[in-house]
Design an enzyme around this catalytic site. Sequence first.
Site, PDB file in Angstrom:
ATOM      1  N   HIS A  46      -0.968   9.922  10.822  1.00 33.16           N
ATOM      2  CA  HIS A  46      -0.004   9.854  11.335  1.00 33.16           C
ATOM      3  C   HIS A  46       0.956   9.154  11.508  1.00 33.16           C
ATOM      4  CE1 HIS A  46      -1.251   8.749  16.108  1.00 33.16           C
ATOM      5  NE2 HIS A  46      -2.333   8.903  15.480  1.00 33.16           N
ATOM      6  N   CYS A  47       2.114   9.371  12.329  1.00 32.79           N
ATOM      7  CA  CYS A  47       2.670   8.116  12.480  1.00 32.79           C
ATOM      8  C   CYS A  47       3.337   8.429  14.323  1.00 32.79           C
ATOM      9  CB  CYS A  47       4.509   7.542  11.825  1.00 32.79           C
ATOM     10  SG  CYS A  47       5.450   9.539  11.558  1.00 32.79           S
ATOM     11  N   ALA A  48       4.830   8.531  14.723  1.00 30.53           N
ATOM     12  CA  ALA A  48       4.918   7.967  15.453  1.00 30.53           C
ATOM     13  C   ALA A  48       4.301   9.772  16.127  1.00 30.53           C
ATOM     14  CB  ALA A  48       6.308   7.710  16.055  1.00 30.53           C
TER      15      ALA A  48
END
Length: 470
Positions: free
Chosen positions: A27-29
């Site tokens: 996942h990212c932000a």
Amino acid sequence: MAKNYNALADDIVKGLGGADNITKIFHCATRVRTQLLSMDRADLDALKRNPDILGVVESAGGVQVVVGNDVAKVYDIIINKFNIKENKAESEKLNAPAGDKTEKQGILSMFLNVLSAIIGPAIPLIMCSGLISAILVIMTKLGLSTEGTTYTIIKMFGNAALYFLPVFLAYTSAKKFGCDIMMSVFFGVVFISPTLIGFTSLGTPVHLFGLPVKAVDYSSTVIPVIFTIWVFKYVERFVEKIVPSAIKFVFKPLLCVIIMMPVMLCVTGPVGSYLGDALLAVMGAVNSAAPWATVLVIGSLAPLLVLTGMHLALIPLVMTMFSTVGYDNMLFTAFIGMNFSQFGVALACLFKTKNKNLRTLASSCAITSFLAGVTEPTLYGICVRMKRPLIATWIACVANAVFCAIFSVKVFNFGAPSFFTMPIFMNPDGSMNNFYFAVAAVVITIAVSFAATWILGFDDSVYGEETAAS
């Protein structure tokens, strides 16, 4: 109403075709990013209908599910509950046939997906170091001596992430390409070895077994190390096959290093460096002829770049600009418009709508975009869903681009524009004009995006209540 994260995690996994259909997940932000065995098993329409999912983006061989600021909670539940493990053999088998959807997305889509996976994890740390450098400028204005050890130590932290970037990217590249992490990090360390950097000051040719070695400072570079680790993946596979198991513990890394020594110093490193030099030369030529052109073009295309993920392809060029000319006058400057327009859009929706669901979403989106420069919740949760706010975003981005082009606004430290990162616009030479122009650009962007959203209106019935603003 609070989100049911367990139910959301279940819905995401089900929409992606089940846990056994997911080969990679991170996942990212704001997004849960996945690679799938088969796109045919995924039900993207079901994911898009879920009110707790802000958007769904197809990437090369996988799907990005936009969750928002709570993505880490959802991701942890998915990992712990479903115990997802990578199945490389099945992935290669199911993604190989001609006509598969992953092939139709093309090389560019695959390149952007790889670039995102490699650079993405390092960006928060790079932004942190950039913000430290920007804060140091403020501290010197408040009286901190540039001759003291306090200044030197803080500056060290501010420069560390960019200087050691090849090491970080060697690690993330190894994870993405599936090769030995420790050896990959070793190659990243070699790229910033004081001995190798010292060759740049010799003024004489450097050779390895008679092969030419390009004397270059690889600190802060992106392309050379990624290219090197990609090649190392195949070298490691070759060595794995030929080295007997009884002596593999010692001789596998030894043979890999012996092979990679000339490869990285005479081929992959120089080629990556030449590509970076070529990009910088093109950028320098454009800036010399028409310094306003880049920010105007990128600013006008900013919403499209973010929606497609193509802004990631500009990160290597931006890194090169910071390490050479010391500033960026195209990407992050243009993204004043992208980031702060999402605050203006969310704010207009918050004040105009009577839909409780949209009001709750808009309040969260406004805070996130203004304080942290995170645009995906507003972009996918509001603009894409209601369409007309996306037009308002584009209008604000163009307005910002025109203003920044006229007044030559620059960013002096790596960071996405937001309230807390405004010091990145402070010129290290002590002058404040650039910062004042940046503040003016922010005000213009917010005002234009708010007004455009209000005037264009929106249909908020997509959020599940009858009352709608027009």
